[in-house]
Write an enzyme that holds these catalytic residues in place. Sequence first.
Site, PDB file in Angstrom:
ATOM      1  N   ARG A   1     -11.908  57.536 -64.342  1.00  8.21           N
ATOM      2  CA  ARG A   1     -12.735  56.733 -63.431  1.00  8.21           C
ATOM      3  C   ARG A   1     -11.985  56.730 -61.853  1.00  8.21           C
ATOM      4  O   ARG A   1     -10.884  56.326 -61.853  1.00  8.21           O
ATOM      5  CB  ARG A   1     -12.845  55.287 -63.546  1.00  8.21           C
ATOM      6  CG  ARG A   1     -13.493  55.241 -65.200  1.00  8.21           C
ATOM      7  CD  ARG A   1     -13.891  53.752 -65.176  1.00  8.21           C
ATOM      8  NE  ARG A   1     -14.285  53.602 -66.891  1.00  8.21           N
ATOM      9  CZ  ARG A   1     -13.436  53.160 -67.826  1.00  8.21           C
ATOM     10  NH1 ARG A   1     -12.052  53.030 -67.550  1.00  8.21           N
ATOM     11  NH2 ARG A   1     -13.724  53.244 -68.786  1.00  8.21           N
TER      12      ARG A   1
ATOM     13  N   ARG B   1     -14.222  62.061 -63.028  1.00 11.63           N
ATOM     14  CA  ARG B   1     -15.966  61.464 -62.381  1.00 11.63           C
ATOM     15  C   ARG B   1     -15.864  61.286 -61.152  1.00 11.63           C
ATOM     16  O   ARG B   1     -14.859  60.582 -60.789  1.00 11.63           O
ATOM     17  CB  ARG B   1     -16.233  60.255 -63.496  1.00 11.63           C
ATOM     18  CG  ARG B   1     -17.526  60.086 -62.937  1.00 11.63           C
ATOM     19  CD  ARG B   1     -18.262  59.012 -63.668  1.00 11.63           C
ATOM     20  NE  ARG B   1     -17.312  57.705 -63.801  1.00 11.63           N
ATOM     21  CZ  ARG B   1     -17.555  56.336 -64.174  1.00 11.63           C
ATOM     22  NH1 ARG B   1     -18.295  56.279 -65.234  1.00 11.63           N
ATOM     23  NH2 ARG B   1     -16.792  55.533 -64.032  1.00 11.63           N
TER      24      ARG B   1
ATOM     25  N   GLU C   1     -26.663  59.045 -68.498  1.00 13.74           N
ATOM     26  CA  GLU C   1     -26.790  57.556 -68.496  1.00 13.74           C
ATOM     27  C   GLU C   1     -28.038  56.992 -67.980  1.00 13.74           C
ATOM     28  O   GLU C   1     -28.404  55.921 -68.113  1.00 13.74           O
ATOM     29  CB  GLU C   1     -25.310  57.118 -67.728  1.00 13.74           C
ATOM     30  CG  GLU C   1     -25.396  57.230 -66.295  1.00 13.74           C
ATOM     31  CD  GLU C   1     -24.020  57.001 -65.644  1.00 13.74           C
ATOM     32  OE1 GLU C   1     -23.309  56.124 -66.186  1.00 13.74           O
ATOM     33  OE2 GLU C   1     -23.496  57.673 -64.475  1.00 13.74           O
TER      34      GLU C   1
ATOM     35  N   ASN D   1     -23.050  52.870 -72.034  1.00 15.65           N
ATOM     36  CA  ASN D   1     -23.345  51.548 -71.538  1.00 15.65           C
ATOM     37  C   ASN D   1     -24.519  51.426 -70.669  1.00 15.65           C
ATOM     38  O   ASN D   1     -25.414  50.419 -70.771  1.00 15.65           O
ATOM     39  CB  ASN D   1     -22.025  50.869 -70.759  1.00 15.65           C
ATOM     40  CG  ASN D   1     -20.921  51.090 -71.501  1.00 15.65           C
ATOM     41  OD1 ASN D   1     -20.976  51.467 -72.525  1.00 15.65           O
ATOM     42  ND2 ASN D   1     -19.808  50.486 -71.020  1.00 15.65           N
ATOM     43  N   ASP D   2     -24.334  52.245 -69.763  1.00 19.48           N
ATOM     44  CA  ASP D   2     -25.868  52.268 -68.927  1.00 19.48           C
ATOM     45  C   ASP D   2     -27.064  52.971 -69.518  1.00 19.48           C
ATOM     46  O   ASP D   2     -28.180  52.228 -69.281  1.00 19.48           O
ATOM     47  CB  ASP D   2     -25.483  53.158 -67.456  1.00 19.48           C
ATOM     48  CG  ASP D   2     -24.793  52.409 -66.655  1.00 19.48           C
ATOM     49  OD1 ASP D   2     -24.653  50.963 -66.570  1.00 19.48           O
ATOM     50  OD2 ASP D   2     -24.349  52.999 -65.415  1.00 19.48           O
TER      51      ASP D   2
ATOM     52  N   ARG E   1     -26.833  43.139 -70.227  1.00 15.73           N
ATOM     53  CA  ARG E   1     -25.950  42.472 -71.605  1.00 15.73           C
ATOM     54  C   ARG E   1     -25.168  41.594 -71.090  1.00 15.73           C
ATOM     55  O   ARG E   1     -24.432  40.871 -71.942  1.00 15.73           O
ATOM     56  CB  ARG E   1     -25.233  43.605 -72.318  1.00 15.73           C
ATOM     57  CG  ARG E   1     -24.255  44.218 -71.565  1.00 15.73           C
ATOM     58  CD  ARG E   1     -23.350  45.005 -72.428  1.00 15.73           C
ATOM     59  NE  ARG E   1     -22.440  45.829 -71.902  1.00 15.73           N
ATOM     60  CZ  ARG E   1     -21.509  46.427 -72.395  1.00 15.73           C
ATOM     61  NH1 ARG E   1     -21.418  46.246 -73.674  1.00 15.73           N
ATOM     62  NH2 ARG E   1     -20.744  47.336 -71.691  1.00 15.73           N
TER      63      ARG E   1
ATOM     64  N   CYS F   1     -18.717  59.206 -73.548  1.00 13.84           N
ATOM     65  CA  CYS F   1     -17.646  58.162 -72.911  1.00 13.84           C
ATOM     66  C   CYS F   1     -17.904  56.826 -72.864  1.00 13.84           C
ATOM     67  O   CYS F   1     -17.077  56.040 -72.219  1.00 13.84           O
ATOM     68  CB  CYS F   1     -17.234  58.802 -71.698  1.00 13.84           C
ATOM     69  SG  CYS F   1     -18.560  58.919 -70.397  1.00 13.84           S
TER      70      CYS F   1
END
Lengths: 88, 585
Positions: free
Chosen positions: B307, B343, B445, B468-469, B479, B516
């Site tokens: 990241r 990324r 995502e 997650n996304d 969430r 990931c």
Amino acid sequence: MIERTFTVLNKMGLHARPAAAIVTALQKFESDVIIRKDDQEVDGKSIMGILTLTAEYGSKLTLIAEGADEQSVMDNMTQFFSDQVHEE
Amino acid sequence: MSSTGHSPETRVFKGISASPGIAIGKAFVLEDMDLAVGRWQVPPEAVKAEVSRFRLAVADTRKEMIGTQQKILKLLGKTHARLIEAYLLILEDPLISKDVVKNISTNRVNAEYALSEAVAGAVKTLEAATDEYFRERRHDVLDVGRKILLHLLGHEPQDLEDLNEPSVIVARNLTPSDTIHMKTQFAEGFATDIGGRTSHTAILANSLEIPAVVGLHEITRHVRPGDMMILDGYTGTVIVNPLPDVVDNYRREREIRGAERRDLERLRDQPAQTIDGRRIALAGNIDSPAEIKNLLANGAEGVGLYRTEFLYLNRDTLPTEEDHYRFYAKVAQSVLPHPVILRTLDIGGDKLVDLGFPELTKSEQNPFLGLRGIRLALRHPDLFRTQLRAILRASVHGKVRVMFPMVSGLEEFRAARKILNACMEELRKENIPFDEKIEVGLMIEIPSAALVVDYLAQEADFMSIGTNDLIQYTLAVDRVNDEVSHLYEPLHPAILRLIHQTVKAGHAAGKWVGMCGEMAGDAEMTAVLMGLELDELSVSPGLVPKIKKVIRETKFSDCHALVTEVMKDPSRDNVQGLLRRFRNR
């Protein structure tokens, strides 16, 4: 006597490694070298002196060399600084 | 556990944990030298002799240090030897050599006194520094001062040579020369008054795998030689004269930790491979080059998600190309021979307001559906180009892959790729080398990307699923909102189907597909993810051993059968039942 000003462009400032490199380089010369930051002056051959300058990124340092080999000192330092410090 | 048991002499100290592990043993206390020395007048005719006495002591100290340096270089390597270089520079410092000689000559004081004055002066100046790093250097000055003083006083240099039985070593500070003669098999642990995580003691303890707690302030004053000690390098706790049952507890704890570590170490160099030979790339998600050592120690095979956001945070100006380049080159080099996926910037516009984008101030009503990820990069191509150029330049230092976040469809991927191609062209013109075959991928995502993944797979070199996304957008569930968070369901059939389609589309186009998101690090899900034929899982560094263990204990054919069953009836209850049965099989 020769005088020249540099700006510290090393992101971490003049930390131990660059400070040690300067001292090691200057010890080879006869000339006295003073490093000035704002109104503080230290012996360029003193590691503790340079560390106490706490020269951070962006600070301006003036090198003053005086002695028989003062020109070589400045040449050497200019060469040395050109890597991480831009001459003004 | 209480420090005020029935035994009055039990004492508990809290310090900084510098090296993990538990040490139990008797204290070996390294005595400290006090620098406060007497002052006396030297008769005029003896001044010269006094100066030579001082110079001789400095010369002897130098000889001792160079000897130590040679030994350290041989035994421990360059990092440690460099510490001695700093000591040598301090030894030769005019603040010590010139000032001391001047003080002896003009004030006719004894060498010891002149030395202690010079050291105290330097320490005082360094203490005043605002920078923690510079302040810490005063310990080096004090150590050098002590060494010269020992020579002046004609003391034998004190070291750990007398250590003849397993002991916990207690000292004010451990210098390289203290430790060089130490018989390491007798050193159970280190406890020191001063020092931080980057002190010599910490570096040494870590490389020798000896538990250490530093920064204990005055422990040397409270421990007597032979006192029973427990040193807990995990928590930074030291217990002096513990009760017997406390010792037993720590012995058990030490055994358990030791067994865990042996398991982990065995696993570290094993591939992430199922019983029946299906291999998967198990990589890690990180934010900083500093995490790489730990990641590799945990047995990961590369960085599946680097990241880059943290480069933009906590600063007043935008990071320059050089800033980016420095970090990326470092990461690429240190994970070799494994790959790293960089990324590109994935933050919301609000984070950039202070970095010269005042027009982004306008707060968004739905930031998760707003200007972030690749959208922000395409809106500010200069910002994007700076980062891409740095990534390309870093690609010669290792196996670098680049990945775009928050891509919703073909247009965005093509637009990003076009800017990347332009950067490549620039670099070619400037004769700056980069990896011409750098793999370019994207995150899956956003549901729209997952639904057109067969088109994307034609053009991308790889895809990595950001669960997650993907889950949050697909199920329309925030969430962190307590009212609906129970609806956040990684095993929702819609999610499984999107993952399945993404993998199939990728493989049909001959591309690899990874994951990931957090789902990749959930050991409960590993069998399903394996069965879905993901090629790579990237998890947070601490989870690598656990996931690897699950993979190595599983049969790929069973995972496959599990997924077939799951897809027949992907309702939550059925899937959970299948997973339960799979676990207990």
